[in-house]
Design an enzyme around this catalytic site. Structure first.
Site, PDB file in Angstrom:
ATOM      1  N   LYS A 219     -13.041   9.069  -4.021  1.00 42.36           N
ATOM      2  CA  LYS A 219     -11.601   9.083  -3.757  1.00 42.36           C
ATOM      3  C   LYS A 219     -11.301  10.344  -2.951  1.00 42.36           C
ATOM      4  O   LYS A 219     -11.730  11.430  -3.324  1.00 42.36           O
ATOM      5  CB  LYS A 219     -10.878   9.121  -5.114  1.00 42.36           C
ATOM      6  CG  LYS A 219      -9.392   8.938  -5.070  1.00 42.36           C
ATOM      7  CD  LYS A 219      -8.939   8.511  -6.472  1.00 42.36           C
ATOM      8  CE  LYS A 219      -7.474   8.678  -6.721  1.00 42.36           C
ATOM      9  NZ  LYS A 219      -7.151   8.265  -8.104  1.00 42.36           N
TER      10      LYS A 219
ATOM     11  N   GLY B 185      -5.586   9.620   4.010  1.00 44.08           N
ATOM     12  CA  GLY B 185      -6.907   9.288   3.475  1.00 44.08           C
ATOM     13  C   GLY B 185      -7.525  10.385   2.622  1.00 44.08           C
ATOM     14  O   GLY B 185      -8.665  10.256   2.177  1.00 44.08           O
TER      15      GLY B 185
ATOM     16  N   ASP C 207      -2.386  -3.084  -9.187  1.00 42.42           N
ATOM     17  CA  ASP C 207      -3.607  -2.606  -8.530  1.00 42.42           C
ATOM     18  C   ASP C 207      -4.242  -1.460  -9.311  1.00 42.42           C
ATOM     19  O   ASP C 207      -5.341  -1.021  -8.981  1.00 42.42           O
ATOM     20  CB  ASP C 207      -3.305  -2.158  -7.084  1.00 42.42           C
ATOM     21  CG  ASP C 207      -2.184  -1.143  -7.013  1.00 42.42           C
ATOM     22  OD1 ASP C 207      -1.092  -1.436  -7.521  1.00 42.42           O
ATOM     23  OD2 ASP C 207      -2.392  -0.053  -6.454  1.00 42.42           O
TER      24      ASP C 207
HETATM   25  P1  AMP Z   1      -2.350   4.796  -6.062  1.00 44.33           P
HETATM   26  O1  AMP Z   1      -0.907   4.841  -6.427  1.00 44.33           O
HETATM   27  O2  AMP Z   1      -3.032   6.133  -6.005  1.00 44.33           O
HETATM   28  O3  AMP Z   1      -3.100   3.831  -6.904  1.00 44.33           O
HETATM   29  O4  AMP Z   1      -2.419   4.279  -4.541  1.00 44.33           O
HETATM   30  C1  AMP Z   1      -1.744   3.132  -4.096  1.00 44.33           C
HETATM   31  C2  AMP Z   1      -2.217   2.747  -2.712  1.00 44.33           C
HETATM   32  O5  AMP Z   1      -1.958   3.786  -1.770  1.00 44.33           O
HETATM   33  C3  AMP Z   1      -3.703   2.477  -2.609  1.00 44.33           C
HETATM   34  O6  AMP Z   1      -3.851   1.428  -1.681  1.00 44.33           O
HETATM   35  C4  AMP Z   1      -4.251   3.783  -2.091  1.00 44.33           C
HETATM   36  O7  AMP Z   1      -5.485   3.614  -1.438  1.00 44.33           O
HETATM   37  C5  AMP Z   1      -3.162   4.220  -1.135  1.00 44.33           C
HETATM   38  N1  AMP Z   1      -3.114   5.677  -0.936  1.00 44.33           N
HETATM   39  C6  AMP Z   1      -2.672   6.620  -1.789  1.00 44.33           C
HETATM   40  N2  AMP Z   1      -2.754   7.853  -1.254  1.00 44.33           N
HETATM   41  C7  AMP Z   1      -3.268   7.700   0.001  1.00 44.33           C
HETATM   42  C8  AMP Z   1      -3.577   8.596   1.079  1.00 44.33           C
HETATM   43  N3  AMP Z   1      -3.394   9.913   0.989  1.00 44.33           N
HETATM   44  N4  AMP Z   1      -4.100   8.040   2.209  1.00 44.33           N
HETATM   45  C9  AMP Z   1      -4.295   6.725   2.331  1.00 44.33           C
HETATM   46  N5  AMP Z   1      -3.999   5.846   1.357  1.00 44.33           N
HETATM   47  C10 AMP Z   1      -3.490   6.312   0.215  1.00 44.33           C
HETATM   48 MG    MG Z   2      -4.567   2.848  -7.312  1.00 40.42          MG
END
Ligand code: AMP
Ligand code: MG
Length: 482
Positions: free
Chosen positions: A117, A130, A253
């Site tokens: 991650k 990312g 998710d």
């Molecule tokens: P999460 O709430 O961390 O489960 O993330 C929700 C979605 O946002 C997922 O598809 C992650 O891969 C994407 N995501 C979160 N932070 C980033 C970031 N800094 N860059 C790219 N994608 C992100």
């Molecule tokens: Mg997630």
């Protein structure tokens, strides 16, 4: 955890160390949901923390734990790193395309996923960079470690490596990559994605993959598979509730098929008992409040059922009937797991009657008692020392009469101390440790990790890890997606 020059910090696999082999079952079985991708370069990688016990469990020796592996910049020969596709309901709103925006599945080791991650933008990154910051990755490390030590199913954190890259958030922060291990990264959202493609064969292939990895007894029976996920999640949420854990972002998710806790973003442990407890700054409506977690889990499982309907029965109506019957088993499963857990927390050998539990919940909530310390003072009460527990209540009379009923059931104080933790990752101590680590001092982080890694055994010198936040810490807020 050792100096920079210790073998674990070498960039390249030593010639004497056996080559690490990762399988790629997911990528092979589900290419429609796996985008081959590479990690972004880490300009100055530095290992911050590694769980050597987990490494040993995986059969990884120190020389195999290179920063090249742990940041994904030098994956083992033959590995197929992929970004996984999934969909999901975020705060109730559906997104057809989420996926690993900043994560990669490196492959499987011993049947478990090795995943990164913060490893750079992928085709799912949308507007995101990312990347991930040191603080939030260490947060996932220490809190997942605590849950594991508490015996709660969870993804595990293998290591956090600082990348040497500066990342932009509200301020500039040091970047990091978390390497984590999970039974799998199959989520409710994975099934939502497969269902949305309208390709019944893909959906079936995904379900078969999940069944073979997690529920082999359900082979060929998709209702039995769904039933097993319902039972696993009911048990998981009961365990969260029993320790006061608030996940904070139970989007579909972020809910696994395996029944492991996943995606430690804005999570935190509740201190003062209150079902409305919310820490996440963006959860303004309290959708993911402590007391809402069982209901939300069932809501998420209904989304999983919708995705699986075509596998349940050819006739939609009959498929729905089967799904509803299975979903309705969530409540009884949850109640059984929660009651058994409360029985253990109260040191009893038979299930307590419901009023005893309900009255306790009412008392704790009314007095806003610190949830974790209450149960340790209660084992002292079982040994005849009632003052520490009484002292938690402004007016102890209600507690006194409840305690009389409870003590008449002859609770076992030693058994209580084996299930009620002394040490949890207290919010103020997590913040203190992460702030220090972000500034370059990992000592407080290592000490906190040590305390929560052995949560039931009270140890000298750790008193401050057992105490709730001081009054001046104020209301706690956590942030997501950092
Ligand atoms: P999460 O709430 O961390 O489960 O993330 C929700 C979605 O946002 C997922 O598809 C992650 O891969 C994407 N995501 C979160 N932070 C980033 C970031 N800094 N860059 C790219 N994608 C992100
Ligand atoms: Mg997630």
């Amino acid at each position: 955890m050792g100096s920079r020059r210790s073998p674990g910090y070498r960039r390249r696999v030593d010639v004497t160390s056996p080559a690490l082999t990762l399988t790629h079952r997911f990528a092979d079985a589900l290419p429609e949901m796996a985008v081959p991708w590479q990690a972004e370069d880490a300009p100055a990688p530095r290992l911050l923390v590694v769980d050597l016990e987990l490494a040993a469990e995986l059969g990884l020796d120190a020389e195999q734990l290179t920063v090249g592996l742990l940041t994904g910049t030098e994956p083992p020969a033959g590995a197929t790193p992929v970004a996984q596709a999934y969909a999901g309901h975020q705060f109730g709103g559906y997104s057809p395309r989420l996926g690993d925006g900043r994560a990669l599945l490196l492959g499987e080791i011993d049947g478990r996923d090795l995943h990164l991650k913060g490893s750079g933008r992928t085709p799912f990154a949308r507007g995101g960079d990312g990347l991930a910051a040191v603080g939030p990755m260490l947060r996932e490390y220490v809190i997942s470690r605590a849950l594991h030590a508490l015996g709660i199913p969870t993804t595990r954190s293998l290591a956090v490596t600082a990348t040497g890259r500066t990342i932009r958030r509200e301020e500039l922060l040091p970047g990091a990559v978390l390497a984590r291990v999970a039974a799998s990264h199959l989520r409710v959202g994975s099934f939502q994605f497969a269902r949305a493609t309208d390709d019944p064969e893909l959906l079936k292939r995904l379900a078969d993959h999940a069944i073979s990895r997690h529920y082999p007894a359900a082979e060929g029976d998709y209702v039995a598979f769904f039933d097993a996920v319902v039972a696993a999640q009911a048990s998981l949420i009961a365990q969260w509730m029993l320790v006061g854990f608030v996940h904070g972002v139970m989007n579909t998710d972020n809910m696994t098929i395996s029944g492991e806790t996943i995606d430690y973003g804005p999570c935190a442990f509740m201190e003062a008992v209150d079902p409305a407890t919310v820490y996440s700054s963006i959860d303004t409506a309290g959708r993911y409040a402590y007391g809402n977690q069982p209901g939300i889990a069932q809501w998420n499982l209904a989304r999983l059922a919708e995705s699986l309907l075509p596998l349940f029965h050819d006739e939609q109506e009959q498929a729905v009937t089967l799904a509803v019957a299975s979903l309705e088993r969530f409540g009884p499963h949850f109640d059984t797991a929660w009651t058994a857990g409360m029985r253990a927390k109260l040191g009893l050998t038979t299930d307590p009657d419901r009023p005893l539990l309900d009255d306790l919940a009412t008392l704790l909530r009314a007095a806003r008692v610190d949830y974790t310390s209450f149960f340790r003072t209660l084992s002292a009460a079982a040994r005849g020392e009632t003052e520490p527990a009484r002292a938690l209540f402004l007016d102890p009379s209600g507690f006194d009469s409840w305690a009389e009923r409870w003590l008449s059931l002859a609770p076992d104080a030693d058994a209580m101390d084996r299930v009620n933790p002394v040490y949890i990752p207290r919010n103020h101590l997590v913040e203190e440790a992460l702030a220090a680590a972000t500034g370059g001092d990992l000592e407080p982080f290592h000490r906190l990790t040590e305390a929560v890694s052995d949560p039931y055994q009270e140890r000298p010198g750790l008193a401050r890890y057992a105490e709730p936040a001081p009054g001046d810490f104020g209301p706690y807020q956590t942030f997501c997606g950092t």
